[in-house]
Design an enzyme around this catalytic site. Sequence first.
Site, PDB file in Angstrom:
ATOM      1  N   LYS A   3       3.681 -33.122  -7.708  1.00 51.02           N
ATOM      2  CA  LYS A   3       4.309 -32.927  -6.401  1.00 51.02           C
ATOM      3  C   LYS A   3       5.826 -33.062  -6.509  1.00 51.02           C
ATOM      4  CE  LYS A   3       0.657 -32.295  -3.783  1.00 51.02           C
ATOM      5  NZ  LYS A   3       0.380 -30.944  -3.217  1.00 51.02           N
ATOM      6  N   HIS A  41      -0.163 -38.555 -12.262  1.00 52.93           N
ATOM      7  CA  HIS A  41      -0.115 -37.128 -12.612  1.00 52.93           C
ATOM      8  C   HIS A  41       0.020 -36.274 -11.359  1.00 52.93           C
ATOM      9  CE1 HIS A  41      -4.385 -37.707 -11.651  1.00 52.93           C
ATOM     10  NE2 HIS A  41      -4.459 -36.409 -11.448  1.00 52.93           N
ATOM     11  N   TYR A  42      -0.631 -36.695 -10.276  1.00 51.58           N
ATOM     12  CA  TYR A  42      -0.550 -35.978  -9.001  1.00 51.58           C
ATOM     13  C   TYR A  42       0.857 -36.084  -8.416  1.00 51.58           C
ATOM     14  CZ  TYR A  42      -1.404 -35.253  -3.969  1.00 51.58           C
ATOM     15  OH  TYR A  42      -1.342 -34.849  -2.658  1.00 51.58           O
ATOM     16  N   LEU A  43       1.405 -37.298  -8.409  1.00 52.78           N
ATOM     17  CA  LEU A  43       2.730 -37.500  -7.826  1.00 52.78           C
ATOM     18  C   LEU A  43       3.817 -36.814  -8.639  1.00 52.78           C
ATOM     19  CD1 LEU A  43       2.414 -41.246  -6.753  1.00 52.78           C
ATOM     20  CD2 LEU A  43       2.279 -39.218  -5.286  1.00 52.78           C
TER      21      LEU A  43
END
Length: 210
Positions: free
Chosen positions: A129, A124-126
């Site tokens: 980004k 979810h973070y990648l």
Amino acid sequence: MRVLVIGANGKVGKLLINKLKDSEHVPVAMVRDTNQVPQFEEAGVDTVLGDLEGDFSSAYYGVDAVIFAAGSGPHTGADKTVLIDQEGAIKSIDLARRFGVQRYILLSSMGADQPDAGPDGMKHYLFAKHRADEYLRNSGLNYTIVRPGGLTNNPGTGKIRLDEKLHEFGSISREDVAETLAYLLSVPRAENETFEILEGDTQLEEVLAY
């Protein structure tokens, strides 16, 4: 240039403010809460209030460049990551276009080019980004995207490895990330480029110097 630092109260952001103070640029710290203001004002740094989840357009008045170093942090869920790392970045890019900002640098992450390949807990973070990176690339702004490896609190060495793709994962100190962000602000060869960075053997002032 007057440089708006979004995420100035974060670990990288605080280091970045100090690096910009020691450069030819003038940092402007964007903070979310009034209780974060005194630490910067005592250091002689201008501050502006702005919340990435709200309207922070007033932070852009008189600003020449923006460095987005904000992040939701490792202990928040996917919803918060999308709000800050993705939508907050996208709003900041739109405002940079609206206010005619000359230069925009985005702190991203290694792995953001292939978010599907990341660990399940990081996807979810990648993805957040990745979406912010792609939005910036298509914005028409003069941009640089910086993708560091794993961040450490080790003292900076002033030496890094930098390339469009490093083909391996590693780490780099937050101090060296901050110094790289400040340095690339004034490097013409960094304009409209995306770089991965890790700790290395090349003095920062020699990176992209030729």
